[in-house]
Write an enzyme that holds these catalytic residues in place. Structure first.
Site, PDB file in Angstrom:
ATOM      1  N   HIS A 106       0.794  -1.234   0.000  1.00 47.39           N
ATOM      2  CA  HIS A 106       0.000   0.000   0.000  1.00 47.39           C
ATOM      3  C   HIS A 106       0.831   1.292   0.000  1.00 47.39           C
ATOM      4  CE1 HIS A 106      -3.524  -2.377   0.253  1.00 47.39           C
ATOM      5  NE2 HIS A 106      -3.663  -2.462   1.552  1.00 47.39           N
ATOM      6  N   HIS A 180      -9.602   2.449   0.304  1.00 44.64           N
ATOM      7  CA  HIS A 180      -9.571   1.354   1.275  1.00 44.64           C
ATOM      8  C   HIS A 180     -10.686   1.473   2.317  1.00 44.64           C
ATOM      9  CE1 HIS A 180      -7.687  -1.837   3.633  1.00 44.64           C
ATOM     10  NE2 HIS A 180      -6.818  -2.004   2.653  1.00 44.64           N
ATOM     11  N   GLU A 317     -11.750  -3.458  -3.011  1.00 38.81           N
ATOM     12  CA  GLU A 317     -10.782  -2.500  -3.559  1.00 38.81           C
ATOM     13  C   GLU A 317     -10.568  -2.779  -5.042  1.00 38.81           C
ATOM     14  OE1 GLU A 317      -7.266  -2.843  -0.743  1.00 38.81           O
ATOM     15  OE2 GLU A 317      -8.739  -4.162   0.119  1.00 38.81           O
TER      16      GLU A 317
HETATM   17  C1  BGC Z   1      -4.811  -6.201   1.930  1.00 39.53           C
HETATM   18  C2  BGC Z   1      -4.534  -6.963   3.203  1.00 39.53           C
HETATM   19  C3  BGC Z   1      -3.943  -6.029   4.221  1.00 39.53           C
HETATM   20  C4  BGC Z   1      -4.906  -4.891   4.434  1.00 39.53           C
HETATM   21  C5  BGC Z   1      -4.343  -3.879   5.395  1.00 39.53           C
HETATM   22  C6  BGC Z   1      -5.752  -5.086   2.243  1.00 39.53           C
HETATM   23  O1  BGC Z   1      -5.960  -4.330   1.099  1.00 39.53           O
HETATM   24  O2  BGC Z   1      -5.338  -7.024   0.927  1.00 39.53           O
HETATM   25  O3  BGC Z   1      -3.668  -8.057   2.964  1.00 39.53           O
HETATM   26  O4  BGC Z   1      -3.693  -6.686   5.424  1.00 39.53           O
HETATM   27  O5  BGC Z   1      -5.179  -4.266   3.231  1.00 39.53           O
HETATM   28  O6  BGC Z   1      -5.317  -3.353   6.200  1.00 39.53           O
END
Ligand code: BGC
Length: 352
Positions: A106, A180, A317
């Site tokens: 991310h 998110h 997402e």
């Molecule tokens: C991911 C997860 C990750 C989370 C974090 C998601 O988008 O797919 O693997 O732990 O984000 O909060």
């Protein structure tokens, strides 16, 4: 109707950080801050006309400074994981931050969910929009290129939240943006989402290894708990011993969508039988990550003094597939200098 602005004050008045309150003619409200472009609240009616907040988040701005679950934020420059944090473009290798074991997740230590965006209200197609812009400098989080990014949020009178993403770089780079938000259609503090029913407009997914990284295979969902070709409660899979679910510690997978990319097309539907709230997801991007909030914990007080726990909300997402840089047969998130990245995602709410 329209967009109101108020300071995000909780003890300290942070310069340049505000909350923007978007509303439509039906009384739907979205509260968005230009810190991280975070959707703080999304207030929509249930089948009896009761308006409640259906996204997880915090009341205090300071809690968003860490935001370890990435509540509501804009994720960039690259959503999800890049294996070994290695980005290679035309034989140049960039070492990104390994902020999750060996891997990059991310956007790194200070992804787009932690930066302060410039905000203005603009009218696009007769619609009042919150337009957020951010210039990510060449080398930020070790990504190449000065990346100009615009994210536009707006509400439609059909109870939809529309997110339009635009980005362009002056060097070849990777661009994979998403939002998110964690949804709990009963109410953000209602408990777990195991009774929510989900349909995903896809018959294929990208399996992962034990570290949550796509292996490069593309598998049919048939015969697995990842088969959401017709509506089913998400709890069925979560409580199963499906090998894919075990590897993801719950649902944490990317589904392969058949969208054309030219206009938003249906990717998923989510239904909460309790409240009657029904949400459709439309996108122009080829993948959707369904994450069932497997690591949510009660360590911190969230909105309305709620403490969330495992499966307290789920994310849908829209994005390029995770780890596409390694698997050349996945759609590529590499954009050459000057090539425009565009992405639209719509979350539309109804009742049944
Ligand atoms: C991911 C997860 C990750 C989370 C974090 C998601 O988008 O797919 O693997 O732990 O984000 O909060």
């Amino acid at each position: 109707m329209g967009i109101l602005k108020e300071k995000f004050i909780d003890g300290y008045d942070y310069k340049d950080i505000d909350i923007f309150i978007l509303s439509n003619s039906n009384g739907m409200v979205a509260k968005i801050t230009n810190f991280g472009g975070i959707v703080i609240s999304l207030i929509v009616p249930d089948r009896n006309g009761k308006y409640e907040d259906v996204v997880l988040g915090y009341d205090r701005l300071e809690d968003y400074f860490e935001n370890r679950f990435y509540f509501g934020g804009i994720i960039g420059r690259h959503a999800n994981r890049i294996e070994n944090s290695k980005l290679e473009i035309k034989d140049i290798e960039y070492n990104l931050k390994n902020n999750e074991g060996r891997h990059h997740l991310h956007g790194g230590d200070k992804g787009f969910h932690k930066v302060i965006w410039d905000a203005e209200t603009v009218i696009i197609n007769n619609r009042e929009c919150l337009q957020l812009t951010y210039l990510s400098r060449d080398g930020e989080e070790n990504y190449p290129g000065n990346l100009k990014t615009t994210v536009t949020y707006s509400l439609g009178d059909d109870n939809s939240l529309r997110i339009d993403y635009f980005a362009v770089s002056d060097k070849d780079t990777v661009i994979n943006l998403t939002n998110h938000s964690y949804f709990n259609l009963s109410w953000h503090g209602a408990g777990d989402i195991t009774n929510h029913q989900l349909k995903i407009y896809s018959d294929k997914f990208t399996p992962i290894n034990e570290e949550g990284i796509p292996t490069g295979e593309i598998l049919e969902v048939t015969g697995t708990q990842l088969d959401f070709t017709s509506m089913k409660p998400v709890g069925t899979g979560l409580l199963s011993d499906d090998i894919h679910i075990k590897k993801g510690n719950g649902f944490d997978h990317n589904w392969v969508l058949k969208v054309s990319g030219t206009h938003p097309e249906k990717a998923a539907e989510l239904y909460d039988p309790e409240s009657g709230r029904f949400m459709e997801v439309y996108t122009t991007k080829p993948g959707i990550q369904f994450f069932s909030g497997n690591n949510l914990s009660s360590d911190k007080e969230a909105k309305d003094k709620i403490r969330y726990s495992k499966w307290g909300g789920l994310c849908l997402e829209t994005q390029y597939f995770p780890n596409s840089l390694k698997h050349k047969h996945f759609p590529s998130p590499i954009f050459s200098a000057g090539k425009e990245y565009r992405h639209t995602t719509i979350y539309r709410f109804m009742t049944r």
